[in-house]
Design an enzyme around this catalytic site. Sequence first.
Site, PDB file in Angstrom:
ATOM      1  N   LYS A  75       0.566  -0.836 -14.988  1.00  0.00           N
ATOM      2  CA  LYS A  75       1.522  -1.955 -15.032  1.00  0.00           C
ATOM      3  C   LYS A  75       1.086  -3.080 -14.080  1.00  0.00           C
ATOM      4  CE  LYS A  75       5.385  -1.825 -12.410  1.00  0.00           C
ATOM      5  NZ  LYS A  75       5.624  -2.996 -11.535  1.00  0.00           N
ATOM      6  N   ASN A  76       0.726  -2.709 -12.861  1.00  0.00           N
ATOM      7  CA  ASN A  76       0.456  -3.744 -11.864  1.00  0.00           C
ATOM      8  C   ASN A  76      -0.903  -4.412 -12.047  1.00  0.00           C
ATOM      9  OD1 ASN A  76       2.981  -3.341 -10.916  1.00  0.00           O
ATOM     10  ND2 ASN A  76       2.377  -2.135  -9.109  1.00  0.00           N
ATOM     11  N   CYS A  91      12.744  -5.633  -8.634  1.00  0.00           N
ATOM     12  CA  CYS A  91      13.491  -4.558  -7.972  1.00  0.00           C
ATOM     13  C   CYS A  91      13.907  -4.997  -6.573  1.00  0.00           C
ATOM     14  CB  CYS A  91      12.626  -3.305  -7.872  1.00  0.00           C
ATOM     15  SG  CYS A  91      12.419  -2.466  -9.436  1.00  0.00           S
ATOM     16  N   ARG A 136      12.074 -10.185  -0.327  1.00  0.00           N
ATOM     17  CA  ARG A 136      10.707 -10.310  -0.855  1.00  0.00           C
ATOM     18  C   ARG A 136      10.334 -11.788  -0.883  1.00  0.00           C
ATOM     19  NH1 ARG A 136      10.020  -6.087  -5.824  1.00  0.00           N
ATOM     20  NH2 ARG A 136       7.823  -6.497  -5.480  1.00  0.00           N
ATOM     21  N   ASP A 169       4.540   2.597  -3.484  1.00  0.00           N
ATOM     22  CA  ASP A 169       5.088   2.923  -4.808  1.00  0.00           C
ATOM     23  C   ASP A 169       5.213   4.427  -5.026  1.00  0.00           C
ATOM     24  OD1 ASP A 169       5.196   0.241  -5.284  1.00  0.00           O
ATOM     25  OD2 ASP A 169       3.420   0.161  -6.545  1.00  0.00           O
ATOM     26  N   ARG A 197      10.834  -0.255 -16.834  1.00  0.00           N
ATOM     27  CA  ARG A 197       9.977  -1.355 -16.398  1.00  0.00           C
ATOM     28  C   ARG A 197       8.563  -0.865 -16.103  1.00  0.00           C
ATOM     29  NH1 ARG A 197      12.008  -4.419 -11.569  1.00  0.00           N
ATOM     30  NH2 ARG A 197      10.094  -5.447 -12.134  1.00  0.00           N
TER      31      ARG A 197
HETATM   32  N1  EPU Z   1       5.466 -10.458   1.642  1.00  0.00           N
HETATM   33  C1  EPU Z   1       5.877 -11.521   2.432  1.00  0.00           C
HETATM   34  N2  EPU Z   1       5.586 -12.789   2.001  1.00  0.00           N
HETATM   35  C2  EPU Z   1       4.924 -13.017   0.826  1.00  0.00           C
HETATM   36  C3  EPU Z   1       4.499 -11.930   0.034  1.00  0.00           C
HETATM   37  C4  EPU Z   1       4.800 -10.639   0.471  1.00  0.00           C
HETATM   38  O1  EPU Z   1       6.485 -11.332   3.482  1.00  0.00           O
HETATM   39  O2  EPU Z   1       4.689 -14.208   0.506  1.00  0.00           O
HETATM   40  C5  EPU Z   1       5.805  -9.077   2.084  1.00  0.00           C
HETATM   41  C6  EPU Z   1       6.778  -8.415   1.105  1.00  0.00           C
HETATM   42  O3  EPU Z   1       8.101  -8.794   1.350  1.00  0.00           O
HETATM   43  C7  EPU Z   1       6.500  -6.952   1.349  1.00  0.00           C
HETATM   44  C8  EPU Z   1       5.001  -6.924   1.654  1.00  0.00           C
HETATM   45  O4  EPU Z   1       4.638  -8.256   2.031  1.00  0.00           O
HETATM   46  O5  EPU Z   1       7.222  -6.516   2.457  1.00  0.00           O
HETATM   47  C9  EPU Z   1       4.142  -6.472   0.475  1.00  0.00           C
HETATM   48  O6  EPU Z   1       4.308  -7.325  -0.630  1.00  0.00           O
HETATM   49  P1  EPU Z   1       3.173  -7.626  -1.703  1.00  0.00           P
HETATM   50  O7  EPU Z   1       3.105  -9.085  -1.909  1.00  0.00           O
HETATM   51  O8  EPU Z   1       1.921  -6.901  -1.329  1.00  0.00           O
HETATM   52  O9  EPU Z   1       3.779  -6.921  -3.000  1.00  0.00           O
HETATM   53  P2  EPU Z   1       4.047  -7.554  -4.410  1.00  0.00           P
HETATM   54  O10 EPU Z   1       2.866  -8.311  -4.878  1.00  0.00           O
HETATM   55  O11 EPU Z   1       5.367  -8.203  -4.443  1.00  0.00           O
HETATM   56  C10 EPU Z   1       2.988  -5.491  -5.644  1.00  0.00           C
HETATM   57  C11 EPU Z   1       3.435  -4.542  -6.714  1.00  0.00           C
HETATM   58  C12 EPU Z   1       4.522  -3.631  -6.167  1.00  0.00           C
HETATM   59  C13 EPU Z   1       3.950  -2.876  -4.972  1.00  0.00           C
HETATM   60  C14 EPU Z   1       3.410  -3.867  -3.923  1.00  0.00           C
HETATM   61  C15 EPU Z   1       2.742  -3.194  -2.746  1.00  0.00           C
HETATM   62  C16 EPU Z   1       3.078  -5.757  -8.749  1.00  0.00           C
HETATM   63  C17 EPU Z   1       3.650  -6.402  -9.952  1.00  0.00           C
HETATM   64  N3  EPU Z   1       3.942  -5.280  -7.853  1.00  0.00           N
HETATM   65  O12 EPU Z   1       4.154  -6.229  -5.288  1.00  0.00           O
HETATM   66  O13 EPU Z   1       4.839  -2.710  -7.207  1.00  0.00           O
HETATM   67  O14 EPU Z   1       4.949  -2.080  -4.399  1.00  0.00           O
HETATM   68  O15 EPU Z   1       2.467  -4.751  -4.547  1.00  0.00           O
HETATM   69  O16 EPU Z   1       1.710  -2.377  -3.165  1.00  0.00           O
HETATM   70  O17 EPU Z   1       1.871  -5.648  -8.632  1.00  0.00           O
HETATM   71  C18 EPU Z   1       6.169  -1.164  -8.336  1.00  0.00           C
HETATM   72  O18 EPU Z   1       5.225  -1.028  -9.138  1.00  0.00           O
HETATM   73  O19 EPU Z   1       7.171  -0.403  -8.312  1.00  0.00           O
HETATM   74  C19 EPU Z   1       6.109  -2.232  -7.359  1.00  0.00           C
HETATM   75  C20 EPU Z   1       7.163  -2.646  -6.669  1.00  0.00           C
END
Ligand code: EPU
Length: 423
Positions: free
Chosen positions: A25-26, A119, A124, A309, A401
Amino acid sequence: MLILEKLIIDGGTRLCGEVKLQGAKNSVLPILAASILCDDECYIDNCPRLSDCNVSMRIIRHLGKSAYRDGGSVIIGNEEITKNDIPEDMMREMRSSITFLGAIIAKMGEAKISLPGGCELGPRPIDIHISALRQMGVDISENHGLIECKVRDKLRGAVIALPYPSVGATENIILAAVLAKGTTIISNAAKEPEIVDLTIFLRSCGAKIIGAGESTVIICGVESLSGAYHKVIPDRIEAISYMSAIAITGGTGELIGVVPEHIMAVIPIFEESGCKLQSTDSGLSITAPERLGAVKYIRTMPYPAFPTDAQAIIMALMAQSMGTSVFVETVFSGRYKHIAELQRMGANIKAEDRVAVVSGVERLSGASVSATDLRGGAALVIAALGADGRSEISNIHYIDRGYENIEGKLKKLGACIARVNLT
Ligand code: EPU
């Protein structure tokens, strides 16, 4: 429209057999966002049938390209995109809609989006995305949840040091940088296999990227991108989920297609709990003991460390293990919502702030519970499979999802599980 459905699970059946993994998915979500950069048709193979993929396809169509499914693949047409906005309802449906931002800016020079949904895992923010795009020459204003972006002159490469290796920000920068003028260097980039998969796709389309999967990624902007055929990597979190489903029932099975290197941080956890794992020609086999041992300490961190995750999923396992496990969630501050639901099933878990202490009980008991987010929902399914008696899990749109046909795959392993429609 939200379809109200429940999963009904009668626990206690030993699961045995093979599971064929879906595409990640990711990986597929940023790859679909990347497809809007391409001048020719893109053929994305191994594209899981997930509600989040449907949202991505709707966004692509809204922007002006055709997107349709052909069996396990999604085909994105060669039309030019004509719009630079994403409607609020689509943005709200999933967090990764934010990944379209870099791509829309690269293609259109401006973009209008609202803050993404997804979620609820605690705050975030998207400050890292915004700050990086500003460094690339984008003027950005944020008003009442609306983000308006306009490239000042031309999108230009920049040297960007990330304060945290954010997965989404790394992807967004790559998507903006591939068509920018000059070279972009990202340091402290996220190293997840899904980032590598995205860059493999982009490179097949003619992008110039080196270093993906390492801390420093270098992108040299090109004039245009063609299309490409791409097969999405297997879903490592789905693999861990089915390994856990097998493990909690004392079962045995094989994960077809899993790349063991992608789950390196989780393999020792299964071994510590008494499971025997072995590489096979098609993936990885797992044989679980009758009762799992506890794993002492689990701390979530960016890849290659233990993935956030998998935290809820492994917590469900430990809830029925022999002993005490300590979890520390360092990635998302609000990712313990499943604990209250596991407690309804008899789990003994004490949590404060980022730490949860799980004292394994002999047997969880079936209960009516509600999925609180995607992985928390998967954790409830796993707990229900190990529990005594019947569980009813509601709010399963969260689970849909990220898991294609979860009840079908579990049924094939021998689980007593049914999906019922409540509407
Ligand atoms: N963060 C910030 N500022 C930003 C971006 C992120 O503070 O501008 C913080 C977030 O709040 C969080 C941490 O950094 O505390 C990690 O966030 P990250 O940006 O790495 O995660 P994401 O891109 O929002 C993706 C996956 C998530 C997975 C995370 C971490 C996708 C679509 N989603 O999210 O997947 O948990 O990386 O590995 O790729 C899931 O599949 O259930 C899922 C939530």
